[in-house]
Design an enzyme around this catalytic site. Sequence first.
Site, PDB file in Angstrom:
ATOM      1  N   ASP A   1     -84.660  36.018  -4.830  1.00 50.08           N
ATOM      2  CA  ASP A   1     -86.060  35.732  -4.937  1.00 50.08           C
ATOM      3  C   ASP A   1     -86.301  34.283  -4.497  1.00 50.08           C
ATOM      4  O   ASP A   1     -85.638  33.469  -4.318  1.00 50.08           O
ATOM      5  CB  ASP A   1     -86.627  35.595  -6.547  1.00 50.08           C
ATOM      6  CG  ASP A   1     -86.809  37.124  -7.073  1.00 50.08           C
ATOM      7  OD1 ASP A   1     -86.310  37.958  -6.463  1.00 50.08           O
ATOM      8  OD2 ASP A   1     -87.240  37.321  -8.070  1.00 50.08           O
TER       9      ASP A   1
ATOM     10  N   HIS B   1     -93.462  38.548  -3.581  1.00 52.02           N
ATOM     11  CA  HIS B   1     -93.147  37.876  -4.668  1.00 52.02           C
ATOM     12  C   HIS B   1     -94.298  36.771  -4.691  1.00 52.02           C
ATOM     13  O   HIS B   1     -94.216  35.887  -5.642  1.00 52.02           O
ATOM     14  CB  HIS B   1     -91.850  37.104  -4.524  1.00 52.02           C
ATOM     15  CG  HIS B   1     -91.341  36.618  -5.886  1.00 52.02           C
ATOM     16  ND1 HIS B   1     -91.359  37.418  -6.880  1.00 52.02           N
ATOM     17  CD2 HIS B   1     -90.906  35.465  -6.227  1.00 52.02           C
ATOM     18  CE1 HIS B   1     -90.879  36.629  -7.876  1.00 52.02           C
ATOM     19  NE2 HIS B   1     -90.255  35.529  -7.521  1.00 52.02           N
TER      20      HIS B   1
ATOM     21  N   HIS C   1     -96.245  31.860  -6.142  1.00 47.75           N
ATOM     22  CA  HIS C   1     -95.417  31.958  -7.345  1.00 47.75           C
ATOM     23  C   HIS C   1     -96.204  31.718  -8.837  1.00 47.75           C
ATOM     24  O   HIS C   1     -95.365  30.763  -9.560  1.00 47.75           O
ATOM     25  CB  HIS C   1     -93.884  31.381  -7.370  1.00 47.75           C
ATOM     26  CG  HIS C   1     -92.893  31.789  -8.234  1.00 47.75           C
ATOM     27  ND1 HIS C   1     -92.964  31.446  -9.512  1.00 47.75           N
ATOM     28  CD2 HIS C   1     -91.958  32.831  -7.768  1.00 47.75           C
ATOM     29  CE1 HIS C   1     -91.754  31.953 -10.020  1.00 47.75           C
ATOM     30  NE2 HIS C   1     -91.280  32.619  -8.943  1.00 47.75           N
TER      31      HIS C   1
ATOM     32  N   HIS D   1     -81.262  33.650  -6.496  1.00 48.89           N
ATOM     33  CA  HIS D   1     -82.350  32.891  -5.939  1.00 48.89           C
ATOM     34  C   HIS D   1     -81.655  32.319  -4.513  1.00 48.89           C
ATOM     35  O   HIS D   1     -80.848  32.055  -4.362  1.00 48.89           O
ATOM     36  CB  HIS D   1     -83.033  32.182  -6.865  1.00 48.89           C
ATOM     37  CG  HIS D   1     -83.714  32.529  -7.949  1.00 48.89           C
ATOM     38  ND1 HIS D   1     -83.299  32.971  -9.024  1.00 48.89           N
ATOM     39  CD2 HIS D   1     -85.046  32.734  -8.226  1.00 48.89           C
ATOM     40  CE1 HIS D   1     -83.916  33.288  -9.851  1.00 48.89           C
ATOM     41  NE2 HIS D   1     -85.084  33.290  -9.530  1.00 48.89           N
TER      42      HIS D   1
END
Length: 279
Positions: free
Chosen positions: A99, A150, A154, A244
């Site tokens: 991510d 995504h 964020h 990540h």
Amino acid sequence: MQKCHFLTRRRALLAGAASMGAAGLAGALATGTGRRTAAPAAPAAGAQAARSPLRPSAYRLQPLTGYGPPRAVPGRTPVRSAPLLRMTGRGNTMVLTFDDGPDPRYTPDILDTLAAYDVRAMFFVCGETAAENRDLLARMADEGHVVGNHTWSHPLLTSLRRSRIRAEMERTCEVIEKAYGEPPQWFRAPYGAWNRATFQLGADLGMEPLAWTVDTLDWTTPGTRTIVERVENGAAPGVVVLSHDAGGERSQSVRALRDYLPQLLDSGYHIGVPRRPYV
């Protein structure tokens, strides 16, 4: 003309994506719950997989070897009431996801490790970082990885108006399509915070919601060994691992992948990317 050439290259690279080895990734991904969900008051993470120690194996399930144009998705993307958490079906299949990227400091190292073992993964990218690193999205396309949405910046989506949520998704879809060569088919909500609007808007944009089964918590920088142990202890058929490649100092995540990936493969796990449930 340049875009047409890029799309042709992308379709050629994806030939045979439906072939996932003996076990395959034939199944859909399983949802966490069948109940309808209200907007969560706080971010909700995917459920941790049951402890399943790695078993020695004399064989290694072969990773993907060929690619071709993705099969057409019939009809409208369903509106779900919960994100998909894990794969279903037979075989020791697992999915690795990363991510918040791409980040030029860490993403290339992760891509290098995946390439060394001929493994494909999923990258859920943020639009504002993807827009600055389009070359990395192009490399992901070239090497057969799946790029998901995504959001742009964020944010905690459950605290935003519907119009802002749509804007966060749409802007990122546009960047992905231009740099990767096709629009994203998967979406992951930041912090794992979902509500009805995120499911509806994601479906409107043709994306399925994907959460995770095993959370490495690598963003807390717990140490490389701890990240490796969390993946090894959570390894089991069907799990989706969350790590990540951006959003902070990710050198531990890079080193951990170099350690646990060959161990998973030597233990008989097949690491690949999922197909849409109804494709």
